[in-house]
Design a protein around this motif. Structure first.
Motif, PDB file in Angstrom:
ATOM      1  N   HIS A 124      57.483  81.081  26.395  1.00  0.00           N
ATOM      2  CA  HIS A 124      58.266  80.673  27.567  1.00  0.00           C
ATOM      3  C   HIS A 124      58.082  79.191  27.865  1.00  0.00           C
ATOM      4  O   HIS A 124      59.044  78.497  28.248  1.00  0.00           O
ATOM      5  N   ARG A 178      65.087  73.194  26.852  1.00  0.00           N
ATOM      6  CA  ARG A 178      66.371  73.234  27.537  1.00  0.00           C
ATOM      7  C   ARG A 178      67.141  71.939  27.250  1.00  0.00           C
ATOM      8  O   ARG A 178      66.720  70.849  27.628  1.00  0.00           O
ATOM      9  N   ASP A 202      61.076  76.485  27.974  1.00  0.00           N
ATOM     10  CA  ASP A 202      61.370  75.609  29.112  1.00  0.00           C
ATOM     11  C   ASP A 202      61.504  74.152  28.665  1.00  0.00           C
ATOM     12  O   ASP A 202      62.328  73.405  29.197  1.00  0.00           O
ATOM     13  N   ARG A 203      60.686  73.744  27.688  1.00  0.00           N
ATOM     14  CA  ARG A 203      60.759  72.364  27.205  1.00  0.00           C
ATOM     15  C   ARG A 203      62.031  72.127  26.397  1.00  0.00           C
ATOM     16  O   ARG A 203      62.556  71.006  26.353  1.00  0.00           O
ATOM     17  N   LYS A 253      57.383  80.335  36.670  1.00  0.00           N
ATOM     18  CA  LYS A 253      58.580  80.761  35.943  1.00  0.00           C
ATOM     19  C   LYS A 253      59.735  81.010  36.909  1.00  0.00           C
ATOM     20  O   LYS A 253      59.533  81.211  38.104  1.00  0.00           O
ATOM     21  N   ASP A 254      60.936  81.023  36.340  1.00  0.00           N
ATOM     22  CA  ASP A 254      62.122  81.315  37.139  1.00  0.00           C
ATOM     23  C   ASP A 254      62.095  82.761  37.594  1.00  0.00           C
ATOM     24  O   ASP A 254      61.421  83.618  37.003  1.00  0.00           O
ATOM     25  N   ARG A 314      61.631  86.260  35.472  1.00  0.00           N
ATOM     26  CA  ARG A 314      60.897  86.066  34.210  1.00  0.00           C
ATOM     27  C   ARG A 314      59.404  86.332  34.368  1.00  0.00           C
ATOM     28  O   ARG A 314      58.702  86.492  33.379  1.00  0.00           O
TER      29      ARG A 314
END
Length: 443
Positions: free
Chosen positions: A340, A347, A344-345, A393-394, A397
């Motif tokens: 994860h 994107r 995230d990096r 986290k969003d 998630r």
């Protein structure tokens, strides 16, 4: 017996030796005074030892059964006539008058015994002494000393009893607090276990769709290979067939069988890994760390295969003493978090990340590292990473329980879970578990 009565009885028994020594001292003085009157001296000695036996027997034989109050009453009414008879027949030696204030300190030790008992003792002794011609100053002086002795003894005994009652109440409060604490600890352990199980089921649920997708690929080429083998077998068994088709079947049949075996092996490995994660093991035992890491990577492949390449560096490490199901849960959580973080990096960036999973011996521990080149952890939240329900986290998630539960599991195993991180460069989690051999030696 009540608390007061029991306390008095305990104090009286403890003071028996001191009482006996005081009585011996008084008797020695009396014998010294009566040395020139052998008959009187022997009467005094005989009465003293008789009274001593009665009083000691009462302290140890009757105090527990009757209580301090009734025992003291019995002692008073045994000692009063004996004292009066002895002093009357020995001519009222001055040393024997010390028994009167001594009685104020000993015979009326219990709070439940009335002052009237001591008063009766003093009045009886003084009346007989005056009748025998003893100057009134002697009874008056020793009666006064007896009253003072009783007053002081009663005050001190009252303070001791109050202190004992307070101590008993505090002990009862401590016992109750200890009972509640044990209940709370048991409830907390149960809640932590249930929370860990719930998180495990949640993790299995999240992994289910990915695992199903992972199983679909090997099962698909198993199905394709079986279809080819079925059609090829029919071609081979046909009375007359196309020589070119038969040659193709013969050439590709070994590869088809290899694909079937490989696909079934991959599906079996996925199912076994999922079973190991879900297995509700209750006891600890020797655990193969390297196998557990391979299991975690198998289960989480769908999480990282689209965003990162995995580098596995397994060392020659001994088994650890652990609950395999719980440690598998921790490892799965660490690998998923690494995937994860890389996601995230990435994107808006197609560059693949890198996850390095390694194991090595570190003294009496086995060190497991899960390193990623993901987004990293902000300095402002590092102290909160292991707090329950904290997550970066969003929504949807993460619940913020994974690392908190992982830390609790590792703590129960006598290990440590720590991390180092650089914002934008990645994070490395280090899990240290005690070797099974070292644990056995310590036990």
């Amino acid at each position: 017996m009540t608390v007061n009565d029991a306390t008095c009885a305990k104090l009286t028994r403890r003071m028996t030796l001191l009482d006996a020594m005081t009585g011996v001292a008084i008797q020695v003085l009396t014998v010294a005074e009566l040395a020139s009157h052998p008959r009187r001296m022997w009467i005094s000695i005989a009465a003293f030892f008789g009274a001593m036996v009665l009083n000691v027997a009462a302290n140890f034989a009757l105090m527990e059964r009757w209580g301090a109050a009734r025992t003291d009453l019995m002692r008073v009414f045994l000692n009063l006539p004996l004292t009066l008879v002895v002093t009357h027949f020995t001519g009222w030696p001055i040393a024997s008058w010390i028994w009167l204030p001594y009685s104020g300190m000993t015979f009326v030790a219990s709070r439940r015994v009335s002052w009237s008992v001591l008063v009766a003792f003093c009045v009886g002794t003084a009346a007989l002494a005056l009748h025998d011609g003893v100057p009134w100053t002697i009874p008056a002086a020793f009666v006064m000393l007896a009253v003072v002795a009783r007053t002081i003894t009663g005050a001190r005994l009252g303070a001791v009893v109050r202190f004992a009652e307070k101590t008993e109440a505090q002990r009862a409060e401590l016992d109750e607090a200890h009972r509640k604490l044990k209940a709370e600890v048991a409830a907390r352990e149960t809640a932590e276990h249930e929370l860990a199980q719930a998180h495990k089921l949640e993790a299995i649920g999240r992994l289910a769709s990915g695992v199903a997708h992972e199983m679909n690929t090997p099962l698909q080429f198993v199905s394709d290979s079986v279809t080819f083998l079925e059609e090829g077998t029919a071609e081979l068994l046909a009375p007359s067939g196309d020589p070119l088709a038969l040659a193709d079947v013969r050439a590709n049949m070994p590869e088809a069988l290899r694909l079937v075996r490989e696909g079934l092996g991959r599906a079996t490995a996925i199912v076994a890994s999922l079973r190991e994660l879900a297995h509700p093991a209750k006891n600890r035992g020797p655990m193969d760390v390297n196998h557990a890491l391979e299991t975690a990577l198998t289960l989480t492949k769908h999480e990282y295969k689209y965003v990162a390449d995995v580098e596995l560096a397994l060392g020659d490490v001994p088994a650890v003493d652990a609950n395999a199901g719980e440690i598998n849960q921790v490892l799965v959580n660490l690998v998923v978090n690494a995937a994860h973080a890389i996601g995230d990096r990435q994107r808006g960036n197609t560059k693949r990340g890198r996850i390095v999973v390694s194991s090595e011996r570190s003294g009496a521990f086995v060190a497991i590292r899960v390193a990623d080149d993901g987004i990293g952890i902000d300095d402002s939240v590092r102290d909160k990473i292991f707090e329950p329900f904290f997550t970066t986290k969003d929504a949807g998630r993460g619940t913020g329980q994974g690392l908190a539960i992982a830390r609790a599991i590792v703590d129960r195993h006598g290990g440590t879970l720590s991390f180092t991180s650089t914002r934008g460069a990645g994070t490395t989690f280090v899990l240290r578990l005690p070797c099974a051999r070292v644990v056995g030696q310590a036990a």
